[in-house]
Write a protein that holds these residues in place. Structure first.
Motif, PDB file in Angstrom:
ATOM      1  N   ASP A  67      13.553  -5.278   4.189  1.00  0.00           N
ATOM      2  CA  ASP A  67      13.733  -3.969   4.967  1.00  0.00           C
ATOM      3  C   ASP A  67      15.064  -3.509   5.267  1.00  0.00           C
ATOM      4  N   LEU A  68      15.504  -2.518   4.992  1.00  0.00           N
ATOM      5  CA  LEU A  68      16.753  -2.318   4.946  1.00  0.00           C
ATOM      6  C   LEU A  68      17.004  -1.617   6.761  1.00  0.00           C
ATOM      7  N   ASP A  69      16.146  -1.415   7.365  1.00  0.00           N
ATOM      8  CA  ASP A  69      16.275  -0.771   8.746  1.00  0.00           C
ATOM      9  C   ASP A  69      16.607  -1.728   9.810  1.00  0.00           C
ATOM     10  N   VAL A 125       0.852  -1.268   0.100  1.00  0.00           N
ATOM     11  CA  VAL A 125      -0.028   0.021   0.068  1.00  0.00           C
ATOM     12  C   VAL A 125       0.564   1.337   0.186  1.00  0.00           C
ATOM     13  N   GLY A 126       0.530   2.159  -0.769  1.00  0.00           N
ATOM     14  CA  GLY A 126       1.148   3.417  -1.019  1.00  0.00           C
ATOM     15  C   GLY A 126       0.325   4.636  -0.459  1.00  0.00           C
ATOM     16  N   VAL A 127       0.678   5.718   0.134  1.00  0.00           N
ATOM     17  CA  VAL A 127      -0.239   6.747   0.514  1.00  0.00           C
ATOM     18  C   VAL A 127       0.470   8.168   0.142  1.00  0.00           C
ATOM     19  N   ASN A 128      -0.264   9.125  -0.470  1.00  0.00           N
ATOM     20  CA  ASN A 128       0.448  10.396  -0.882  1.00  0.00           C
ATOM     21  C   ASN A 128       0.621  11.241   0.490  1.00  0.00           C
ATOM     22  N   VAL A 129       1.838  11.075   1.175  1.00  0.00           N
ATOM     23  CA  VAL A 129       1.812  11.907   2.367  1.00  0.00           C
ATOM     24  C   VAL A 129       1.697  13.498   2.318  1.00  0.00           C
ATOM     25  N   ARG A 130       1.542  13.899   1.128  1.00  0.00           N
ATOM     26  CA  ARG A 130       1.838  15.519   0.950  1.00  0.00           C
ATOM     27  C   ARG A 130       0.404  15.918   1.139  1.00  0.00           C
ATOM     28  N   ALA A 168       4.568  10.015  11.835  1.00  0.00           N
ATOM     29  CA  ALA A 168       4.810   8.819  11.009  1.00  0.00           C
ATOM     30  C   ALA A 168       6.366   8.176  11.148  1.00  0.00           C
ATOM     31  N   LYS A 169       6.283   6.914  11.237  1.00  0.00           N
ATOM     32  CA  LYS A 169       7.520   6.171  11.117  1.00  0.00           C
ATOM     33  C   LYS A 169       7.976   5.950   9.632  1.00  0.00           C
ATOM     34  N   VAL A 170       9.056   6.356   9.398  1.00  0.00           N
ATOM     35  CA  VAL A 170       9.561   5.840   7.728  1.00  0.00           C
ATOM     36  C   VAL A 170      10.211   4.601   7.935  1.00  0.00           C
ATOM     37  N   ARG A 171       9.960   3.600   7.082  1.00  0.00           N
ATOM     38  CA  ARG A 171      10.721   2.682   7.112  1.00  0.00           C
ATOM     39  C   ARG A 171      11.353   2.433   5.524  1.00  0.00           C
ATOM     40  N   HIS A 172      12.678   2.127   5.337  1.00  0.00           N
ATOM     41  CA  HIS A 172      13.474   2.041   4.347  1.00  0.00           C
ATOM     42  C   HIS A 172      13.508   0.273   3.762  1.00  0.00           C
ATOM     43  N   PHE A 173      13.404   0.038   2.535  1.00  0.00           N
ATOM     44  CA  PHE A 173      13.307  -1.231   1.928  1.00  0.00           C
ATOM     45  C   PHE A 173      14.056  -1.008   0.605  1.00  0.00           C
ATOM     46  N   ASP A 174      14.556  -2.302  -0.001  1.00  0.00           N
ATOM     47  CA  ASP A 174      15.152  -2.267  -1.138  1.00  0.00           C
ATOM     48  C   ASP A 174      13.882  -2.946  -2.026  1.00  0.00           C
TER      49      ASP A 174
END
Length: 41
Positions: A38-40, A10-15, A25-31
């Protein structure tokens, strides 16, 4: 676009979020290019 969903992702337009909501909001980084891991960790 406000959001999208496909294949369990799922993706959400945070703007469109209020600044006080975005600040919590928690930011999660992934490849997303190769491994989809997950890269975190």
């Amino acid at each position: 676009m406000t959001h999208w969903a496909a294949g369990g992702q799922v993706g959400v337009n945070v703007r469109l979020m209020a600044p006080e909501v975005l600040a919590r909001a928690k930011v999660r980084h992934f490849d997303g290019a190769d491994t989809w891991k997950d890269l975190d960790d």
